[in-house]
Scaffold this motif. Structure first.
Motif, mmCIF file in Angstrom:
data_model
loop_
_atom_site.group_PDB
_atom_site.id
_atom_site.type_symbol
_atom_site.label_atom_id
_atom_site.label_comp_id
_atom_site.label_asym_id
_atom_site.label_seq_id
_atom_site.Cartn_x
_atom_site.Cartn_y
_atom_site.Cartn_z
ATOM 1 N N GLU A 72 39.410 42.271 7.348
ATOM 2 C CA GLU A 72 39.930 40.652 7.921
ATOM 3 C C GLU A 72 38.626 40.120 8.294
ATOM 4 O O GLU A 72 38.818 38.909 8.697
ATOM 5 C CB GLU A 72 41.120 40.948 8.855
ATOM 6 N N PRO A 80 41.974 36.055 14.996
ATOM 7 C CA PRO A 80 43.028 36.624 14.310
ATOM 8 C C PRO A 80 43.847 35.390 13.705
ATOM 9 O O PRO A 80 44.130 34.548 14.445
ATOM 10 C CB PRO A 80 43.622 37.839 14.856
ATOM 11 N N LYS A 81 44.367 35.737 12.493
ATOM 12 C CA LYS A 81 45.289 34.580 11.908
ATOM 13 C C LYS A 81 46.368 34.123 12.873
ATOM 14 O O LYS A 81 46.724 32.822 13.186
ATOM 15 C CB LYS A 81 45.700 35.134 10.338
ATOM 16 N N LYS A 82 47.024 35.197 13.398
ATOM 17 C CA LYS A 82 48.289 34.919 14.246
ATOM 18 C C LYS A 82 47.826 34.038 15.438
ATOM 19 O O LYS A 82 48.789 33.551 15.943
ATOM 20 C CB LYS A 82 48.929 36.395 14.530
ATOM 21 N N ASP A 100 43.209 43.308 19.735
ATOM 22 C CA ASP A 100 42.819 43.214 17.937
ATOM 23 C C ASP A 100 41.223 43.925 18.202
ATOM 24 O O ASP A 100 40.782 44.428 17.248
ATOM 25 C CB ASP A 100 42.804 41.833 17.440
ATOM 26 N N GLU A 155 39.889 47.429 16.162
ATOM 27 C CA GLU A 155 38.587 47.735 15.216
ATOM 28 C C GLU A 155 37.652 48.500 15.908
ATOM 29 O O GLU A 155 36.683 49.329 14.916
ATOM 30 C CB GLU A 155 38.326 46.355 14.615
ATOM 31 N N ASP A 177 38.151 35.981 3.169
ATOM 32 C CA ASP A 177 39.391 36.673 3.136
ATOM 33 C C ASP A 177 39.909 37.466 2.101
ATOM 34 O O ASP A 177 40.871 38.184 2.197
ATOM 35 C CB ASP A 177 40.524 35.616 3.496
#
Ligand SMILES: Cc1cc2nc3c(=O)[nH]c(=O)nc-3n(C[C@H](O)[C@H](O)[C@H](O)COP(=O)(O)OP(=O)(O)OC[C@H]3O[C@@H](n4cnc5c(N)ncnc54)[C@H](O)[C@@H]3O)c2cc1C
Length: 543
Positions: A208, A229-231, A246, A250, A354
């Protein structure tokens, strides 16, 4: 006139310009609307070309003391270590500073700010530029002062070093075309332990996106940057605590954040001003161009803008050059900014895209390709020249003049003259050329021939001449950069080649300088004779 130059903005660009003007004896006033120096680190990478300039300014040692040399970059794919790119002395034949120095922007600003005292200067904080009026011989600037009142100052020139939202740019009506990237970025200064290779850059690539760990001064101190992150996007109140799971997912479960001293989220824009000058006002640094942080170029490019403009403004203000010399600032720096925008944009899209394919490329292929390519000397040198900004050249500049005769591969007019270690006397020691050059003057390097008699007179303090004697060591060092004998190079104060050729003809240097608008004693003498002649032709009544 209240000041020769009004420098608006006490960030890195403004501080560099004020230092360059101060050391050349120019009365500059530097103002900033903030109450004091920035406390955040922001930019982290100091490139070799910046260190070369710091060295001439007398602050390189302090920067090296406070910073950390980037010895290598470790690439991680989906939490697994994939490759190490050695950066230690990647540019050892190119620069006396063959590495990238990790030193926060706040430290850079502090060092340059303290250095201003040497010229009796200091930033006037809490002082905001709110208005500008261009008059025939000066600019009237309105400054809002710390007590809220306004005062008008007159300056011969105004330098807009006032960042991405530049008031100088807006008051001059200069547009700033470009756009914002859609991703939201975060930056965090942390204390952390984990799998990161200590003291080195750690690049985590994942499907991502990516995040980077830069080593900072102090035990377990890391700057972490990446994409939110998208959220978490679409909110202004995101905290580091919400984000850190997050990053841990990773970078591995061993990663432990003990503290976060600064956290910020921000949008990145890629924009360049349509022009860098409006009559007596100039744009430099982020006021002129903003781009992605890929490659750690932002702060360094602003510092180079300031180094380019500083010597030109000084010569013009002191009456040693025609105002036309200032046209070359825009001609030289706009192409640099546009190229930078294009390359950082491409590099950036590669690491932020993306798409599924981009995710695969990032995690499976990118680290391996980079590590493989960097085992070869030529790509390594190319990468160093590009990132370190030592490869920037002004070959198309009106100030670059190439005489016939020099072979292909020899340094060209417009190039930064290469870093060499030479003997300046036949039986003398080998010395660092960059330490011999005086960057407040033009420097003439004469190779394989005597300096022509009569060249220096008339140039007064404008020129230093260095005759390189015939010697086996010198021949080998010059051959390394493909300079044959006889040859000569006239370097501008910023170390870029102005004029280059083989046999140095009498008057070649004086002619080049006069053509470029530099007022040598000879041209001043000719101009005053012309003025006297035309005055004698005027009717008596004209006064
Ligand atoms: C969060 C963040 C992270 C970054 N990370 C990196 C990185 O990792 N690597 C990198 O190379 N770059 C990075 N950058 C970019 C880098 O910080 C800039 O390129 C650099 O600060 C540009 O310096 P500057 O002096 O031109 O402008 P600025 O640092 O913006 O300084 C402008 C100054 O002008 C003052 N000013 C503004 N308007 C007025 C006015 N009207 N009157 C008086 N003063 C005024 C401001 O107060 C400010 O002090 C980052 C930027 C941000 C925001």
């Amino acid at each position: 006139m209240d000041a020769d130059v009004l420098v608006v903005g006490g960030g890195p660009t403004g501080l560099m310009l004020a230092n360059q003007l101060g050391r050349r004896g120019i009365r500059a006033t530097i103002v900033d609307r903030h109450s004091g120096p920035a406390q955040q680190t922001r930019a982290m990478a100091v490139q070799a070309r910046t260190l070369e300039i710091y060295s001439r300014l007398g602050i390189a040692e302090r920067a090296l003391e406070l910073g950390r040399r980037g010895t290598g970059a470790n690439m991680w794919s989906e939490g697994k270590w994939a490759a190490r790119i050695p950066l230690g002395d990647i540019g050892k034949s190119i620069s006396p500073f063959p590495f990238v120095l990790m030193l926060g922007q706040d430290d850079n600003e502090r060092i340059m700010g303290e250095h201003l005292r040497n010229w009796g200067m200091a930033v006037q904080w809490n002082t905001e530029l709110t208005g500008l009026r261009q008059e025939p011989g000066h600019v009237s600037a309105t400054l809002k002062q710390p007590d809220g009142s306004s005062r008008e100052v007159q300056a011969a020139y105004v330098a807009g070093c006032d960042g991405g939202h530049s008031a100088v740019r807006e008051l001059c009506g200069i547009t700033f075309p470009g756009a914002a990237y859609e991703h939201v970025f975060f930056v965090a200064d942390t204390e952390a332990t984990g799998p990161m290779v200590a003291e080195e850059l750690n690049v985590y690539l994942w499907r991502e996106g990516f995040h980077l760990f830069f080593p900072m001064r102090g035990k377990d101190r890391w700057r972490v940057i990446g994409i939110l992150p998208k959220k978490l996007q679409g909110r202004d109140d995101v905290t580091f605590e919400e984000l850190s799971p997050d990053i841990r997912r990773e970078a591995g479960a061993n990663l432990v954040f003990k503290e976060c001293s600064w956290f910020s989220i921000y949008h990145i824009h890629h924009r360049a001003a349509e022009k860098f000058r409006d009559r007596r006002c100039f744009l430099l640094g982020d006021a002129a161009h903003v781009h992605s942080p890929a490659g750690g170029q932002g702060m360094n490019t602003g510092l180079q803008d300031a180094y380019n403009l500083g010597w030109k403004l000084a010569l013009v203000v002191k009456g040693h050059a025609d105002a036309a010399l200032l046209d070359s600032y825009e001609a030289e720096r706009i192409p640099v900014a546009r190229r930078l925008l294009a390359t950082t944009d491409r590099a950036f899209m590669l690491v932020v895209s993306d798409t599924w394919l981009a995710g695969i490329f990032r995690t499976r292929i990118l680290a391996r390709i980079v590590a493989f390519v960097m085992t070869f000397e030529r790509p390594k040198q190319f990468a160093f020249r590009t990132v370190s900004q030592t490869g920037i050249a002004y070959r198309e500049s009106p100030l670059s003049k190439m005489l016939p005769g020099l072979p292909k591969g020899a340094p060209r007019a417009g190039d930064r003259f290469p870093w060499l270690r030479l003997k300046f006397q036949a039986s003398g020691p080998v010395e660092d050329l960059f330490q011999k050059l005086d960057d407040t003057r033009y420097n003439l390097i004469v190779i394989g021939q005597p300096a022509p008699p009569g060249e220096a007179p008339g140039l007064g303090d404008l020129l230093s001449t260095h005759v390189i004697p015939d010697d086996a060591h010198n021949a080998q060092e010059l051959a390394r950069v493909r300079i044959p004998g006889p040859a000569f190079y006239l370097l501008r104060p910023d170390g870029h080649v102005g004029l280059a050729g083989t046999r140095l003809e009498p008057d070649a240097v004086t002619r080049y300088l006069s053509d470029g608008g530099i007022r040598t004693a000879g041209s001043l003498h000719r101009a005053s004779i012309a003025r006297m002649k035309s005055a004698s032709r005027l009717p008596a009544s004209s006064g």
